[in-house]
Design an enzyme around this catalytic site. Structure first.
Site, PDB file in Angstrom:
ATOM      1  N   MET A  31       4.652   4.897   3.843  1.00 48.42           N
ATOM      2  CA  MET A  31       3.264   5.140   4.245  1.00 48.42           C
ATOM      3  C   MET A  31       2.642   3.863   4.802  1.00 48.42           C
ATOM      4  SD  MET A  31       1.730   8.038   1.781  1.00 48.42           S
ATOM      5  CE  MET A  31       1.315   7.010   0.390  1.00 48.42           C
ATOM      6  N   GLY A  32       3.472   2.878   5.128  1.00 47.12           N
ATOM      7  CA  GLY A  32       2.959   1.650   5.725  1.00 47.12           C
ATOM      8  C   GLY A  32       2.391   0.701   4.692  1.00 47.12           C
ATOM      9  N   ALA A  33       1.573  -0.273   5.159  1.00 46.01           N
ATOM     10  CA  ALA A  33       1.125  -1.390   4.322  1.00 46.01           C
ATOM     11  C   ALA A  33       2.365  -2.006   3.679  1.00 46.01           C
ATOM     12  CB  ALA A  33       0.106  -0.937   3.270  1.00 46.01           C
ATOM     13  N   LEU A  34       3.282  -2.361   4.543  1.00 51.02           N
ATOM     14  CA  LEU A  34       4.630  -2.731   4.089  1.00 51.02           C
ATOM     15  C   LEU A  34       4.636  -4.038   3.305  1.00 51.02           C
ATOM     16  CD1 LEU A  34       6.708  -1.790   7.277  1.00 51.02           C
ATOM     17  CD2 LEU A  34       6.147  -0.370   5.280  1.00 51.02           C
ATOM     18  N   HIS A  38       9.415  -2.434   0.483  1.00 50.26           N
ATOM     19  CA  HIS A  38       9.826  -1.662   1.658  1.00 50.26           C
ATOM     20  C   HIS A  38      10.900  -2.427   2.444  1.00 50.26           C
ATOM     21  CE1 HIS A  38       5.449  -0.275   1.249  1.00 50.26           C
ATOM     22  NE2 HIS A  38       6.120   0.856   1.167  1.00 50.26           N
ATOM     23  N   ASP A 151       9.641   4.931  -7.333  1.00 56.13           N
ATOM     24  CA  ASP A 151       9.064   6.274  -7.469  1.00 56.13           C
ATOM     25  C   ASP A 151      10.170   7.211  -7.964  1.00 56.13           C
ATOM     26  OD1 ASP A 151       6.278   5.905  -6.236  1.00 56.13           O
ATOM     27  OD2 ASP A 151       7.608   4.964  -4.785  1.00 56.13           O
ATOM     28  N   GLN A 154       9.991  10.964  -7.648  1.00 55.55           N
ATOM     29  CA  GLN A 154      10.066  11.333  -6.220  1.00 55.55           C
ATOM     30  C   GLN A 154      11.512  11.372  -5.732  1.00 55.55           C
ATOM     31  OE1 GLN A 154       7.266   9.879  -3.015  1.00 55.55           O
ATOM     32  NE2 GLN A 154       8.933   8.441  -2.678  1.00 55.55           N
ATOM     33  N   SER A 187       1.856  -0.854  -2.392  1.00 58.26           N
ATOM     34  CA  SER A 187       0.745  -0.994  -1.441  1.00 58.26           C
ATOM     35  C   SER A 187      -0.581  -0.906  -2.186  1.00 58.26           C
ATOM     36  CB  SER A 187       0.822   0.102  -0.377  1.00 58.26           C
ATOM     37  OG  SER A 187       2.092   0.093   0.238  1.00 58.26           O
ATOM     38  N   ARG A 188      -0.606  -0.193  -3.306  1.00 63.19           N
ATOM     39  CA  ARG A 188      -1.846  -0.013  -4.062  1.00 63.19           C
ATOM     40  C   ARG A 188      -2.230  -1.264  -4.856  1.00 63.19           C
ATOM     41  NH1 ARG A 188      -0.002   5.665  -4.325  1.00 63.19           N
ATOM     42  NH2 ARG A 188      -1.624   6.890  -3.325  1.00 63.19           N
TER      43      ARG A 188
END
Ligand code: AMP
Length: 287
Positions: A31-34, A38, A151, A154, A187-188
């Site tokens: 989802m980006g904000a690498l 990542h 995750d 997931q 990212s969070r």
């Protein structure tokens, strides 16, 4: 310059031509904000494949209305810059309307591993995840798709979907990359204040405690109580702290790998983490 592709048909065409030419294609959905987590997936893909596609798509379908879809960081230029140094061949960055046409009526729902934990706290989340991963895999028909163990649930949902739908892709699961104090990169983490960032180490502390107690033969209930106390101690609002079978997320199975799962909230930021635990053998019952 990494080549950014927005159109699903153009993306599919590139991947197909690459594979027809005998090249192995790896795919890293994000989802980006690498960050370096990542990047580790991209590095693994680059080591194993000839071409690497990184998708950057903040998927609205996996956020509930009250969640952080609108404030989720969007940093495409910086992400492309980072990917220059990690041998990505293409960035796939579709528009929302290209993934979800206005009259879209199709979703992919996985039962089994999607139940419980994130599936309970975030109803509909895994349908959003499975649907987008399915759509992304159709646009990026790669040989291998790389996901982070960060995750954990997931990865189980994606593997089950791929198996059940017979999707022609191999799923590779890569280790979690952590900061020096053990906090899993996310990212969070960018949402955390300085004080919250210090307290966020509680997740790693709880998991380290779980691993120590697991190795010492402690009962599952005692481990879960200790994990919860470690999270409480740093002021995390605990969503769950559990030790379960690593594949089914159900009760521990003798001589099978387990996983410790934690999730909690610091202010308005929700963080999750996990740690794999080796099989317990020797006839010792775990619970
Ligand atoms: P996200 O952009 O958060 O959806 O994550 C995209 C992929 O990167 C997922 O497969 C994540 O599990 C993986 N990922 C996220 N954080 C990490 C990390 N700290 N280490 C390794 N992989 C990660």
């Amino acid at each position: 310059m990494v080549d950014v592709i927005h159109d699903p048909a153009a993306m599919r065409d590139r991947v197909r031509r690459s594979r027809v030419a005998g090249r192995r294609v790896g795919f890293v959905p994000t989802m980006g904000a690498l960050h370096a987590g990542h990047a580790s997936l991209v590095d693994r893909a680059a080591a194993e494949c000839d071409d690497v596609v990184v998708s950057i798509f903040v998927n609205p379908a996996q956020f509930a209305p009250h969640e952080d879809f609108n404030r989720y960081p969007r940093t495409l230029a910086a992400d492309c810059h980072l990917l220059e140094t990690h041998r990505a061949t293409w960035v796939y960055a579709p528009e929302v309307a290209a993934v979800y046409p206005p009259d879209d009526a199709t979703t992919v729902t996985v039962a089994g591993p999607a139940a419980g934990f994130e599936g309970t706290i975030r109803p509909g989340h895994f349908t959003g995840v499975a649907t987008v991963v399915c759509k992304l895999l159709l646009a990026v028909p790669a040989d291998v798709a790389y996901f982070g163990a960060k995750d954990w649930q997931q990865t189980l949902v994606v593997k089950r979907m791929v198996r059940d739908l017979g999707l022609p892709v191999t799923i590779a699961v890569c280790p979690t990359v952590r900061d020096a104090d053990g906090l899993a990169l996310s990212s969070r983490n960018a949402y955390l204040s300085v004080a919250e960032r210090q307290r966020a180490v509680a997740l790693a502390e709880a998991l380290a405690l779980a691993a120590t107690m697991w190795d010492a033969g402690a009962a599952v209930a005692a481990i879960e109580t200790a994990m919860r106390a470690a999270l409480d101690h740093r002021g995390l609002a605990v969503d769950y702290a559990a030790v379960v079978d690593a594949e089914s997320l159900g009760p521990i199975v003798e001589a099978a790998p387990a996983v410790a799962l934690v999730a909690g909230r610091l202010g308005t930021t929700r963080l999750i983490d996990n740690r794999e635990l080796p099989p317990r053998g020797g006839g010792r019952r775990a619970c």
